[in-house]
Scaffold this active site. Structure first.
Site, PDB file in Angstrom:
ATOM      1  CG  HIS A 106      -1.845   0.949   0.918  1.00 10.91           C
ATOM      2  ND1 HIS A 106      -1.819   2.421   1.777  1.00 10.91           N
ATOM      3  CD2 HIS A 106      -3.353   1.408   0.776  1.00 10.91           C
ATOM      4  CE1 HIS A 106      -3.128   2.776   1.614  1.00 10.91           C
ATOM      5  NE2 HIS A 106      -3.941   2.368   0.933  1.00 10.91           N
TER       6      HIS A 106
ATOM      7  CG  ASP B  28      -8.205  -3.404  -3.536  1.00  8.76           C
ATOM      8  OD1 ASP B  28      -8.999  -2.777  -3.491  1.00  8.76           O
ATOM      9  OD2 ASP B  28      -7.485  -2.090  -3.713  1.00  8.76           O
TER      10      ASP B  28
END
Length: 456
Positions: free
Chosen positions: A334, A393
């Site tokens: 991320h 996700d």
């Protein structure tokens, strides 16, 4: 003889190939120059810290804590208007009521609603769950798209034509427009999906939303031919919407919202631009990529529990030998979080419960193995400037698949949640900033004298 229209518009001809090569050659920039001129590529430094481009009261993405004056990575936390997302989720789950409308109120108006305020807001959203007369027939059914994000974006832009005050950027008018879009998103998404399936020869069913149902319940009801769903399914989808609602002002689509808002344009154009950003596989489209990657992995493995096989597949992913050959392990890493993504942590607890109820324990075990193994494999293969962890996700695609949601709607569901955050940030930008956002780019091309056409 006239050329066939398909060959003109859709074929990559040898001439286009030749011109494309010229584009590549003349647009290439030496990567070392980015370092030389201290350009923050992606508006982030090597450690992933973003360039400070604005101020916000809406949400905070926390991945570090200060220890003896130094930034030290910590478990990730996400705050909506100062409230920890973990506490918000825990609160509405314990109270056994949907969280979407309550959290939307918080992001838009800055405080948690009391019972009266929440009821009024729920009613306001419910009464706005409608589209203009014949909009489904004239817009959604007219030219169905295989890509639902593009379908929704087109519908958003068409809604501009039905709004007599479309260009009014006063706060009351923009709030009205945002409330409309928040309410209309589920229908734009579901109806667009049904329209495309009808084009492919499937049955068409268009159900009107029910005012007594929550946003998550209406999505499931309108999506399924039998209109049925379980309480667990509605609860998990509602929680997913809350987790995806906002993520700081610097994520790609929200920053797009700020940039486009700063130009003074209308709400419909702004949200359409944010949609275009979210669609990308490096942003909202990542959950689809995760699902596709795991489908390829499951087909390649002879034993889903064989850790040696899993490790080798991950190595082959990074070496661009399998799946889409991009060299990425989707769902891992991320831009901000380095130890953990709080949204993934929350999701994971429910994924395990859902997997057990749906009989998908083996698939969940594979995901869990990859989650633990991928950071180690990435660390062995590449230089890492910060930690790598599973992001939201990574598990959201698995959750959606176990909820029997079609992959075509994975990213639109993200958008149905994020429209709330975009709306809050648009209102904040309009209230506080009166300058167009315009960062600098350093020109590298040398100045040249013009050459007459006959002399070239």
């Amino acid at each position: 003889m006239a050329k066939d229209i398909d060959s003109i518009f859709f074929d990559i001809t040898p001439k286009i190939e030749e011109l494309a090569l010229k584009c590549e050659q003349n647009n290439a920039i030496d990567k070392e120059l980015y370092t030389k001129y201290e350009v923050k590529r992606g508006l982030r430094d090597l450690n992933g810290k973003g360039v400070l481009a604005g101020l916000t009261n809406i949400s905070d993405v926390c991945a570090f804590k200060m220890v003896d004056g130094k930034q030290v990575p910590c478990k990730g936390n996400l705050y909506y208007r100062g409230y920890n997302i973990k506490d918000l989720v825990k609160g509405f789950l314990a109270a056994h009521h949907p969280g979407f409308e309550e959290t939307a109120y918080l992001l838009l108006f800055g405080e948690l609603p009391d019972k009266v305020q929440l009821k009024e807001f729920q009613e306001m959203i419910a009464e706005r769950r409608m589209l203009p007369p014949n909009f489904v027939r004239d817009v959604i059914m007219k030219a169905p798209s295989r890509d639902m994000m593009n379908s929704i974006t087109r519908s958003i832009l068409q809604l501009y034509s039905y709004d007599d005050k479309a260009d009014d950027t006063s706060i009351p008018n923009v709030l009205r427009q945002c409330l409309n879009l928040i309410s209309q998103f589920p229908m734009l998404m579901v109806y667009g999906y049904h329209a495309y399936n009808y084009k492919r020869g499937e049955d068409l069913y268009i159900y009107a939303p029910q005012p007594e149902l929550s946003t998550a319940e209406n999505i499931l009801m309108m999506l399924r031919e039998n209109r049925k769903y379980t309480k667990l399914e509605a609860k998990i989808l509602d929680m997913a919407l809350v987790l995806h609602m906002d993520h700081g002002g610097g994520n790609n689509s929200t920053f797009t919202t700020h940039v486009v808002t700063s130009s003074g344009t209308d709400t419909y154009s702004t949200i359409a631009a944010a949609m275009a950003s979210l669609k990308g596989p490096k942003h909202g489209g990542a959950n689809v990529k995760v699902t596709q990657m795991f489908e390829d992995m499951k087909a390649a493995l002879t034993d889903w529990s064989d850790k040696d096989q899993i490790r080798q597949y991950l190595i082959d992913l990074l070496d661009k030998k399998v799946f889409d050959r991009k060299g990425l392990i989707y769902g891992m890493g991320h831009a901000v979080y380095s130890i953990s993504d709080p949204r993934a942590d929350i999701f994971k607890r429910f994924v395990k419960q859902l997997a057990k109820e749906k009989g998908h324990e083996a698939e969940y075990a594979l995901y869990e193995t990859v989650e633990h193994m991928a950071p180690e494999v990435i660390g062995e293969k590449r230089k890492m400037y910060k930690g790598v962890n599973a992001n939201v996700d990574f598990y959201s695609g698995l959750v959606y698949s176990m909820l029997d949601l079609p992959p075509a709607l994975y990213t639109p569901i993200f958008a149905t949640a994020r429209i709330v955050g975009w709306s809050a940030h648009r209102l904040e930008e309009l209230k506080n900033v009166d300058k167009i956002i315009r960062p600098a780019y350093k020109p590298l091309a040398p100045y040249r004298d013009y050459i007459n056409l006959d002399d070239r």
